[in-house]
Design a protein around this motif. Sequence first.
Motif, PDB file in Angstrom:
ATOM      1  N   ALA A 110      -8.673   7.674   0.081  1.00 32.79           N
ATOM      2  CA  ALA A 110      -9.378   6.479   0.554  1.00 32.79           C
ATOM      3  C   ALA A 110      -8.400   5.387   0.953  1.00 32.79           C
ATOM      4  O   ALA A 110      -8.581   4.704   1.978  1.00 32.79           O
ATOM      5  N   ARG A 147       0.807  -1.215   0.000  1.00 29.82           N
ATOM      6  CA  ARG A 147       0.000   0.000   0.000  1.00 29.82           C
ATOM      7  C   ARG A 147       0.846   1.275   0.000  1.00 29.82           C
ATOM      8  O   ARG A 147       0.436   2.287  -0.556  1.00 29.82           O
ATOM      9  N   ASP A 152      -6.897   6.321   4.334  1.00 22.96           N
ATOM     10  CA  ASP A 152      -7.830   6.140   5.448  1.00 22.96           C
ATOM     11  C   ASP A 152      -8.066   4.661   5.737  1.00 22.96           C
ATOM     12  O   ASP A 152      -8.182   4.258   6.908  1.00 22.96           O
ATOM     13  N   THR A 153      -8.133   3.856   4.697  1.00 19.48           N
ATOM     14  CA  THR A 153      -8.431   2.430   4.888  1.00 19.48           C
ATOM     15  C   THR A 153      -7.296   1.723   5.615  1.00 19.48           C
ATOM     16  O   THR A 153      -7.529   0.936   6.544  1.00 19.48           O
ATOM     17  N   TRP A 154      -6.075   2.013   5.193  1.00 16.07           N
ATOM     18  CA  TRP A 154      -4.916   1.298   5.753  1.00 16.07           C
ATOM     19  C   TRP A 154      -4.149   2.115   6.770  1.00 16.07           C
ATOM     20  O   TRP A 154      -3.088   1.679   7.219  1.00 16.07           O
ATOM     21  N   LYS A 155      -4.673   3.279   7.162  1.00 20.76           N
ATOM     22  CA  LYS A 155      -4.043   4.115   8.197  1.00 20.76           C
ATOM     23  C   LYS A 155      -2.598   4.441   7.836  1.00 20.76           C
ATOM     24  O   LYS A 155      -1.677   4.306   8.645  1.00 20.76           O
TER      25      LYS A 155
END
Length: 727
Positions: free
Chosen positions: A304, A272, A307-310
């Motif tokens: 996005a 990511r 935010d999803t994977w911090k």
Amino acid sequence: MRLLCSASRLNREAVASTGSKRRRWAMIALLAVCEVSWAQGVLVGCPGSTPARALPEPALCLQRAKLAPAQAAGESGVKALFARSKAQLDAGHIEDAERSLDCAEAVIGGEGNAALRYELERRRGILDFRREWIPQALARFECAASLSSALDDSAATARDLSNVGAALRRLGDFRGALRSLTASLDLQRKRGEVSGAVLNNIADVYRELRETDTAMRYYREALASYRAKGEPVEAAHVLETMAELALDGGDAPQASAWLQEALSVYRAGGNRVYELRVHDGLTRVALAQGDLAQAQRWSAAALALSDTWKLPLPPALQLQIARTAQLSGATAAATTRLRETLATMPEGDPMRVPLLQELATAQERAGDAPAANATLRDAYSKAIALAHAQHDRQLDWLRVRFESAEQQRTIAALESENRLRSAQFRQRTLLLGFAAVLAVAVLLGFLLLQQRRHQRARLREEAQRVRHEEELARYRREADALAEDRSLLQGLLDSRDEPLCLLDAEGQVLAVNRAGRLWLGAGEDEILVGQPVSAFVGETGRAALASALERMEDSAGQRVQIAAREGAPLVATLEPWSGGDGLILLAPHDREVAASPAPSLSPVEIAAEPADAGVEPSVRDGFRRSLVELMLASIEAWERTTGTSRLEFAEKSRIWRVNIDDGRLRARALERYLTVAKLPRNPRWRDVLRSAYFVLGRCDGLAPETRVSLQHCVDAVLAYTRRDALV
């Protein structure tokens, strides 16, 4: 002497397989004392010269790493930590990666495996490189190259030279970078295994030199090498760089295609962090093509994903998102994002300049011209500071190279001096040989003298042994005579009808006659001497007897009515023995025992003449002070020599009893002899003397002055005991 390392010399020495004797000796000296001192004040050196760092406990850090027991053992545990550090570094967790390397270094130890120490040095260099600590990273890469050369690992040496070239490129030494990278490439071609990393680093150098076509050719070769070896992630990194180069050349469609391919590789691998980096390039390409809607989609996808994977957004991606928002009319949102990003960035980050420039543009669009001008001035000052820092790093590097050259000349001068001294050494060989012969003769004479001294010492020891045996024989004769005297004394005691029993201060039976044995209810074959007198009374009378014994040191006499072992009541008198030393005489108080159904078990004080009643008060007080001084001197000498307390003294000497009071061990009887105020009325002066003799005999480390002082106190007590009134 501090020998500074230059990259050019280290590369030449590491790659060359043959050379003159002078060069080989220079290489040995380089590897032995190589270290680099930078303007930042951080010392980074060759193997064994790295600065001391607080390393964690190996067992504790392995436990925190949560490695399986099979992985945590020995070399496998270190390799697992290396793999863990690489994964953490790839994920952008630099501090965690450094902690993993610290744990690996703690497990390896100071004299660990050479291959593992090489790998540790190389990985620390990569960590410094990722932190933008380029001079420190360069020094570690150079040291790693020297270690791999010493291990005769040509593949590792080629890799390390490639890392050295990458660091030199960042320092602006493009000539030195190409020299190191070319040497690395030659080594790999000789082995038939060309790495994509060295090709990629060479392409980076040509890109810095603005030779775009040559750079693109090497990038394509690196891409083909990574794909052939099945390394898709590394190939994707090359695609990112090629896309950036294409975008700079105005070929936005090709840049977009390469970035899309890299993004698919990262998504397939679940990386990511690299996905976010590709979103930066794709957003930039969309803006370059004027496709604002596509730029907004890429920006939203990046947000996005974060935010999803911090995941933290890289500053470059924050810049592209702010530009997209600003072009979309959201100037306030862009300004807020830029300010928040700048607040979290370190002062020396190069991305501060473009972020400040973009912030100035947003402020200008918002109509705040003074703030825009101030931000532009700040950006300009930051750009100047970065240029100065880069210039200072290059100056530092040039200074190091100059000092290295000076040190090489120093080495040459030392070699010349060494040859001169070798000639002088050969001239002095004959003189040294003569001196050696003379020394051997002196040594033989000394050995003969020592042998004669040893012979005399053996004669003295033999004479001492004979005297010792004679003394032992005399002691045995005296012991036999004492045993005969004891038998006679026991017969004399048995001839008396009055029961008599002599006890020590602890209640142990020292002597008893036949009448006393019958009075206590002991059998003919039962041994009383050495046994506690409490064993011959009933359970109900033992507490009263023990209480009476404890007070005898301060009592002139006591009467106690106790139950015998068979249950018959006994009325006994406890009196201090006239001979002193705390001994107690146990005898019947009345020959007729009162037939009381419930005898009183409490001891009663009776009036008696104390043993030292006829002694003058001044003599008695002097004697008591001498006893206390002797006891204090003995305890102090014991504690100072052995480092233990008075409790250990009481336990080891077995002269004083150790009691348990409220869960604590105490030597109450001994403590009464440490002050005149607490000294018993009938002191056990023989036990005090035995304590002093125990210290003198057991403490071999006593200082001479302490031994003399303690013996003086013993003599003072003995002088008092020789007075008939005190014995």
